[in-house]
Structures are given as structure tokens and as C-alpha cells.
Write an enzyme that holds these catalytic residues in place. Structure first.
Site, PDB file in Angstrom:
ATOM      1  N   HIS A 122      -1.729  -1.469 -11.618  1.00  0.00           N
ATOM      2  CA  HIS A 122      -2.634  -1.037 -10.553  1.00  0.00           C
ATOM      3  C   HIS A 122      -3.864  -1.931 -10.565  1.00  0.00           C
ATOM      4  O   HIS A 122      -4.330  -2.313 -11.632  1.00  0.00           O
ATOM      5  CB  HIS A 122      -3.052   0.429 -10.771  1.00  0.00           C
ATOM      6  CG  HIS A 122      -3.597   1.073  -9.532  1.00  0.00           C
ATOM      7  ND1 HIS A 122      -4.889   0.891  -9.120  1.00  0.00           N
ATOM      8  CD2 HIS A 122      -3.008   1.874  -8.615  1.00  0.00           C
ATOM      9  CE1 HIS A 122      -5.072   1.568  -8.000  1.00  0.00           C
ATOM     10  NE2 HIS A 122      -3.948   2.169  -7.664  1.00  0.00           N
TER      11      HIS A 122
ATOM     12  N   ASP B 129       3.075   5.916  -7.824  1.00  0.00           N
ATOM     13  CA  ASP B 129       4.334   5.729  -7.111  1.00  0.00           C
ATOM     14  C   ASP B 129       5.562   5.742  -7.994  1.00  0.00           C
ATOM     15  O   ASP B 129       6.681   5.798  -7.491  1.00  0.00           O
ATOM     16  CB  ASP B 129       4.296   4.392  -6.338  1.00  0.00           C
ATOM     17  CG  ASP B 129       3.335   4.462  -5.186  1.00  0.00           C
ATOM     18  OD1 ASP B 129       3.246   5.544  -4.588  1.00  0.00           O
ATOM     19  OD2 ASP B 129       2.678   3.452  -4.895  1.00  0.00           O
TER      20      ASP B 129
ATOM     21  N   HIS C 128       0.865  -1.187   0.000  1.00  0.00           N
ATOM     22  CA  HIS C 128       0.000   0.000   0.000  1.00  0.00           C
ATOM     23  C   HIS C 128       0.902   1.238   0.000  1.00  0.00           C
ATOM     24  O   HIS C 128       1.470   1.584  -1.035  1.00  0.00           O
ATOM     25  CB  HIS C 128      -0.935  -0.100   1.217  1.00  0.00           C
ATOM     26  CG  HIS C 128      -2.050   0.891   1.272  1.00  0.00           C
ATOM     27  ND1 HIS C 128      -2.395   1.700   0.219  1.00  0.00           N
ATOM     28  CD2 HIS C 128      -2.930   1.209   2.275  1.00  0.00           C
ATOM     29  CE1 HIS C 128      -3.416   2.464   0.569  1.00  0.00           C
ATOM     30  NE2 HIS C 128      -3.756   2.191   1.814  1.00  0.00           N
TER      31      HIS C 128
END
Ligand code: ACO
Length: 443
Positions: free
Chosen positions: A321, A377, A282
Site C-alpha cells: 500500500h 483488497d 484504485h
């Protein structure tokens, strides 16, 4: 498929009923259950039984892959189209036109603030940035190399002992106060955790600075009488907080709701949410990207690295994702932001490796076929590192931005008449009833 379901009219096409007909082939019985907002209620399946003493049909859905656990009006995501909206507003417009505190107000209260509301909101949050002096003693108790996220999780939990009236969660005034306190204090706790890990004195909040500017000051102020944040970096951090403000029912939001559903005080629920964020699957993924870039080392080794990934020898971190199967709209904004930050900080040398990885991956059949694109990210870590945040602080930075989302999800859960204490069912596959053997007779 959209992961958030937009409200739809109850019926579908003319003459069609908004119901689902089910035939139980075990009994031959037929059932009709209502369909609303693209869902059926799991509890409507309980009537489907094979005998009077049968408990009734349940659904099995580990990790909530296809279960809506709540109705929500906060965040909408369409993963196929790469759409992310808070309260209906597209993320790119919010990032361009609003500050983080405006977005936090929006996410929690449902509407963007007007000038007076924003001034009031900002004032209330700013006057709650200080923490009790005992928090410092508490922080001092951590080992010198304690992970800042571990310190953050624990000190957020400790706040509940300083504000015991926060447990009056049904009192709207008390909730409001808690919201001010948490939004105000999390940057202070985050910066204190960093300063402790560096063996540096804590820096008190400077309430003349912006939300992001004050945080930068508490992190990086050395001996200057007054810290002046670089405006580009201050703005970049503010945008990063906006991009992380909410993401509907993710792991930590779900933790906030599940733990909050026991009616525990909101500081304890927030500590649980932050603990969920701590995990590498996460909030820890942005750090993994940097470790990967270090492992690749140089641009000329990118081809070999991609080959290894395709052969299953590892993952291209920051790619793919669960929800976004087209592109992550936050990644687009971040890439643009990176250019602005690097103009100030100098180019992060790892950027060339990242760009080459992205270029090769986006042309490669393996990644195209699997709909793997850069996620939020992929670039956020490079920006944080260029701004001199150590990798261990990355999840803490994520937590500061996500605080508004956690509070919005928590309050929505409390005010939702459909909600009760979160308590899933299970399929018991263990032993049937058996007798306890005395210790002396056990093998
Ligand atoms: N690199 C290489 N291959 C990948 C990657 C990747 N980053 N991500 C998925 N794949 C492959 C899988 O091996 C699988 O291949 P297969 O069909 O041949 O078995 C296929 O793509 C589908 O992948 P799943 O794991 O089923 O996709 P899922 O939706 O479950 O996982 C996840 C999504 C966890 C984000 C995954 O893409 C991943 O691990 N990415 C790297 C970690 C990362 O960047 N996480 C951050 C997510 S953003 C956030 O949380 C803020």
C-alpha cells in the site's frame, strides 16, 4: 510517516521560530517562510526570483506525492502505525459499534448522531431510495454486457438532469437534499446496473429493510414475496461499507474535490469520482486479487507463484500500500469478517490459496524488507464472491460505501475559504514560439 498531518502548535521547541530559512544559491538571497502544521505554503516560494520578470519558484510534484492539497478534519491515517480514524474514531471501533448510516452521518456531519438524529437521517435517506422511472429506460439502453461500473458512472451523472436545482451548491438545504438523494439512490442504481447485466427485472427498494439489507434485496430477490436478508451477510456488507467510507485524499476523493471546485452540480462531480474509482489501480484492485488466485489455481502452486513475484514476473495483488507500511487496519477487520461470512456461505475454495500466499509472504525476506502486508483488497473480494457478487460488481460495491466520503470531502471543500477552482501549474518544456507553415508547404 503519517500521511495526514495532525494539528500541531504553531511553534516547535522553546525559542525556535516556526519558519524555514531558504538561501537561493542562484542569487545569494535569503528568505524566511512560515511553517504551519508541518507544511509550507507553496505560494510563499513565488517571491523567490532570479530577476523581476522571473515568474517565481514553484514546486514540481507529479501525483501529489508530497503536497497537501487541502486542510481536512474528516479522516486521519498514520501509515507507519496502521491507524485509520474517521473524525477521530478508530475504524475498528466504528466497525464494531456502529451501522454504516451512523458512520455516513459522522463522516459528513462531523459527529455521531444521537437516536433522534439517526432516525431522522435514516428516514430521509430511505425515502430517497426510489429513482425516476425514466432512469430505468436510460438503464435499458445499455448493451446487455455493459460493465456495471460503466452503467453506474453514467446513471449517477444522469441524475443531475433529474434534479437541476442541485446546482445551487451554496444553499445548505439544497446540499442536504442532494446528500440524502445520493446516499439513498446509489444502492438502487448499483443494483439496477447488476440486474440489467443479468437480464433480470429491476427490484424496487424495500424501505422496511436496512441500508445493506435493501441493497441485497434489490440485487438478489427472485420470486419471493418479501426478501429477507441473511443477518450475518447483511451485517458483513454494512461493515464493508464502513471500511470503505473514506480514505482521505485518495484518487477518487481528489477527483470529487477537483471537479466539484468548478462548482458543477454534485451529481456530475460524483460521476467523476466514480470514474476515478473504476481504475484498476484504485477500486479495481480487489477484482485483480481474484484473477490472481485463479491464476495460481491450487495451494501447491503458491511457492512457485511467490518465486515468480520475487523475480519480478508479476505482483502479489492485494499486498502493499502506498500509505500503510505496517499493516492495513481494514484488512485485519475483513479477515475476521471473512470467517463469519464463510460460516454462512461455505468456504470460498480460494481462501486456502489466499491464506497460504499470506503465510509464505509474511515470512519471506522480500516482502518483509519492502514492508508489504495484505491490504483491504486481499480478502474483500473473497467475501464479495462468497456472497455471490460477480467480480464486475466489486468496484460498484466500493462506490456505494465511498459515497459518504465523497460527499464529506465535497462539502468540506465548498466551505473551505482557502479553496478555489483546482488548477495546477505546469513546467512547460515544449517548443518555443514558431511560425505556422501553410498546409501545402508542410512535409
Ligand atoms: N508484490 C510484489 N512486490 C511488490 C508489491 C506487490 N504487491 N508491491 C510493491 N512491491 C515491491 C515493488 O516492486 C518495489 O520493489 P523494489 O524496491 O525492489 O523496486 C517495492 O515493493 C516498493 O513498491 P512501490 O511500487 O514503490 O510501492 P508503492 O507505494 O508505489 O505502491 C501499491 C503501492 C500500488 C499498492 C503496490 O504495493 C501494488 O501494486 N500492490 C498490488 C496492487 C494492490 O493490491 N493494490 C490495492 C491497494 S489498496 C487500495 O487501493 C484500496
Amino acid at each position: 510517516m503519517a500521511t495526514s498531518t495532525e494539528p500541531k502548535a504553531a511553534g516547535t521547541q522553546t525559542g525556535q521560530r516556526a519558519t524555514l530559512s531558504i538561501t537561493d544559491n542562484r542569487t545569494g538571497k535569503q528568505y524566511e517562510v512560515p511553517v504551519g502544521n508541518g507544511t509550507i505554503r507553496s505560494i510563499d516560494l513565488r517571491q523567490i526570483k532570479t530577476s523581476d520578470d522571473d515568474f517565481g519558484l514553484m514546486t514540481y510534484d507529479p501525483a501529489f506525492m508530497n503536497t497537501a492539497s487541502c486542510k481536512s478534519a474528516i479522516t486521519f491515517i498514520d501509515g507507519d502505525k496502521g491507524i485509520l480514524r474517521y473524525r477521530g474514531y478508530p475504524i475498528d471501533e466504528l466497525a464494531e459499534k456502529c451501522s454504516y448510516l451512523e458512520v455516513a452521518y459522522l463522516v459528513i456531519n462531523g459527529e455521531l448522531p444521537n437516536k433522534e438524529q439517526l432516525a431522522d437521517w435514516t428516514n430521509n435517506i430511505t425515502t430517497h431510495t426510489f429513482v425516476h422511472e425514466n432512469i430505468k429506460k436510460f438503464m435499458d439502453g445499455f448493451h446487455h454486457d455493459a460493465h456495471p461500473m460503466g452503467m453506474f458512472v453514467s446513471t449517477v451523472a444522469a441524475l443531475s438532469t433529474f434534479y437541476p436545482t442541485a446546482k445551487k451548491i451554496h444553499d445548505p438545504e439544497e446540499r442536504k437534499l442532494t446528500i440524502y438523494r445520493l446516499l439513498g439512490k446509489v444502492p438502487t442504481l448499483a443494483a439496477f446496473a447488476y440486474r440489467h447485466s443479468m437480464g433480470m427485472p429491476y427490484v424496487h427498494p424495500d424501505n422496511e429493510l436496512s441500508y445493506a439489507g435493501n441493497f441485497l434485496g434489490m440485487m438478489f430477490k427472485i420470486a419471493e414475496p418479501r426478501y429477507k436478508p441473511n443477518q450475518v451477510l447483511e451485517k458483513a456488507l454494512d461493515v464493508l461499507f464502513i471500511l470503505h467510507a473514506d480514505h482521505e485524499q485518495n484518487c477518487s476523493a481528489n477527483a470529487m474535490r477537483a471537479v466539484g471546485s468548478s462548482h458543477v452540480d454534485p451529481y456530475s462531480a460524483t460521476a467523476a469520482a466514480a470514474a476515478a474509482l473504476y481504475g484498476p489501480l484504485h477500486g479495481g484492485a480487489n477484482a485483480e486479487v481474484l484473477y490472481m488466485l485463479d491464476e495460481v489455481g491450487t495451494k501447491d502452486r503458491v511457492g512457485a507463484f511467490i518465486k515468480d513475484v520475487k523475480e519480478g514476473k508479476g505482483k502479489l495483488m492485494g499486498f502493499g500500500h502506498r500509505v500503510y507500511k505496517n499493516y492495513d487496519p481494514r484488512a485485519k477487520i475483513i479477515k475476521h469478517l471473512a470467517d463469519q461470512v464463510f460460516e454462512v456461505t461455505g468456504r470460498n475454495p480460494k481462501l486456502d490459496i489466499a491464506l497460504e500466499l499470506e503465510r509464505i509472504a509474511l515470512e519471506d525476506e522480500y516482502f518483509i524488507k519492502r514492508k508489504l502486508y495484505p491490504n483491504v483488497d486481499f480478502y474483500s473480494g473473497l467475501i464479495y464472491q462468497a456472497m455471490k457478487f460477480p467480480v464486475e460488481m466489486f468496484p460498484v460495491l466500493f462506490a456505494i460505501g465511498r459515497m459518504s466520503g465523497w460527499l464529506a470531502q465535497w462539502q468540506e471543500m465548498l466551505l473551505d475559504g482557502d479553496q478555489k477552482i483546482a488548477r495546477p501549474r505546469q513546467i512547460y518544456l515544449g517548443s518555443d514560439k514558431r511560425e505556422v507553415t501553410m498546409l501545402s508547404q508542410r512535409k
